[in-house]
Design an enzyme around this catalytic site. Structure first.
Site, PDB file in Angstrom:
ATOM      1  CD  GLU A   1      -3.037  -0.821   2.230  1.00  0.00           C
ATOM      2  OE1 GLU A   1      -4.162  -0.915   1.734  1.00  0.00           O
ATOM      3  OE2 GLU A   1      -2.849  -0.443   3.391  1.00  0.00           O
TER       4      GLU A   1
ATOM      5  N   GLY B   1      -6.424   6.635   0.221  1.00  0.00           N
ATOM      6  CA  GLY B   1      -7.455   7.648   0.434  1.00  0.00           C
ATOM      7  C   GLY B   1      -7.290   8.896  -0.412  1.00  0.00           C
TER       8      GLY B   1
HETATM    9  P1  13P Z   1      -8.379   3.422   0.443  1.00  0.00           P
HETATM   10  O1  13P Z   1      -8.905   2.254  -0.364  1.00  0.00           O
HETATM   11  O2  13P Z   1      -9.474   4.210   1.101  1.00  0.00           O
HETATM   12  O3  13P Z   1      -7.416   4.247  -0.344  1.00  0.00           O
HETATM   13  O4  13P Z   1      -7.544   2.782   1.679  1.00  0.00           O
HETATM   14  C1  13P Z   1      -6.607   1.792   1.422  1.00  0.00           C
HETATM   15  C2  13P Z   1      -6.175   1.223   2.708  1.00  0.00           C
HETATM   16  O5  13P Z   1      -5.509   1.877   3.497  1.00  0.00           O
HETATM   17  C3  13P Z   1      -6.574  -0.159   3.020  1.00  0.00           C
HETATM   18  O6  13P Z   1      -5.887  -0.663   4.103  1.00  0.00           O
END
Ligand code: 13P
Length: 250
Positions: free
Chosen positions: A166, A172
């Protein structure tokens, strides 16, 4: 057996009150109580028990978003892996960037948490990812290698470990790396897993960061992307389900 693909996991973060959460998982269970792939939800700690109970007749996985590295003790506000398992959790996320960066968790602590979770029979979802500054400085691969080396639990296998890449700057934000960049990172991480983990070729490797129904198919079609760790879009049953089916799940 390695986890069935796709592996699509929803990290609810600090969202969800009981009524809405039970309604959401009820809608998911109505779609597929016995998903062909691996479908999982990670509610806030207060809802792990109720959600696990609501899904007890299904094969949808329920997990916690973090655990303490100790089994019990004087750690006000913390929750152990044993406590999660006790209320029906089958998995736990460790090393999420919101804890690494927001709460100062380092690789050694993440590794200790992962090993505590494995000791309780939980599936570990280990998160790693570079910050925007590290990305712009060309340090991505070095950071990922360091985080993986420092936080991989001893005893991890394709049955009990999932690794989620990630990029912090993609979480986000609505931004994602290019297809080429995701391919590069997942190829690197696969090679590292093959070297470092028993059965590393089969450890599920997920992408996370602004995964939506619209981009999920392209992301999950790539080699070495075995699924997705989804934040915001997992809070709606329809969009979460669309992501899962875009990855080939039924
Ligand atoms: P988003 O999908 O809201 O970008 O978040 C990703 C996340 O941190 C999942 O652990």
């Amino acid at each position: 057996m390695p986890l069935a693909r796709p592996v699509v996991l929803g990290n609810w973060k600090m969202n969800g009150l009981k009524a809405d959460a039970l309604a959401l998982v009820g809608r998911l269970a109505a779609r597929a109580a016995h998903p062909s792939g691996t479908l999982g939800v990670f509610p806030p700690a207060t809802l792990v028990g109720p959600v696990a109970q609501r899904l007890s007749a299904s094969r949808i996985l329920v997990g916690g978003q973090d655990c303490h590295e100790a089994e019990s003790g004087a750690f006000t506000g913390s929750i152990s892996a044993a406590m999660l398992a006790d209320v029906g959790a089958k998995a736990v996320i460790v090393g999420h960037s919101e804890r690494r960066h927001g709460l100062g968790e380092d690789d050694a602590l993440v590794k200790a948490k992962a090993e505590a979770a494995l000791a309780q029979g939980l599936l570990v979802v280990l998160c790693i990812g570079e910050t925007e500054g590290e990305y712009l400085a060309g340090e991505r691969d070095a950071v990922l290698t360091r985080q993986l080396d420092g936080s991989l639990p001893d005893g991890g296998t394709a049955e009990n470990l999932v690794v989620a890449y990630e990029p912090v700057w993609a979480i986000g934000t609505g931004r994602t790396p290019s297809q080429e960049e995701i391919k590069e990172t997942h190829t690197l991480l696969r090679a590292l897993l093959v070297e470092r983990v028993a059965g590393g070729a089969d450890v599920a490797l997920l992408y996370g960061g602004s995964v939506k129904a619209e981009n999920a198919a392209d992301i999950m079609a790539m080699a070495d992307v075995d699924g997705a760790l989804v934040g915001g879009a997992s809070l709606d049953a329809d969009s979460f389900w669309s992501i899962y089916t875009a990855g080939g799940g039924a």
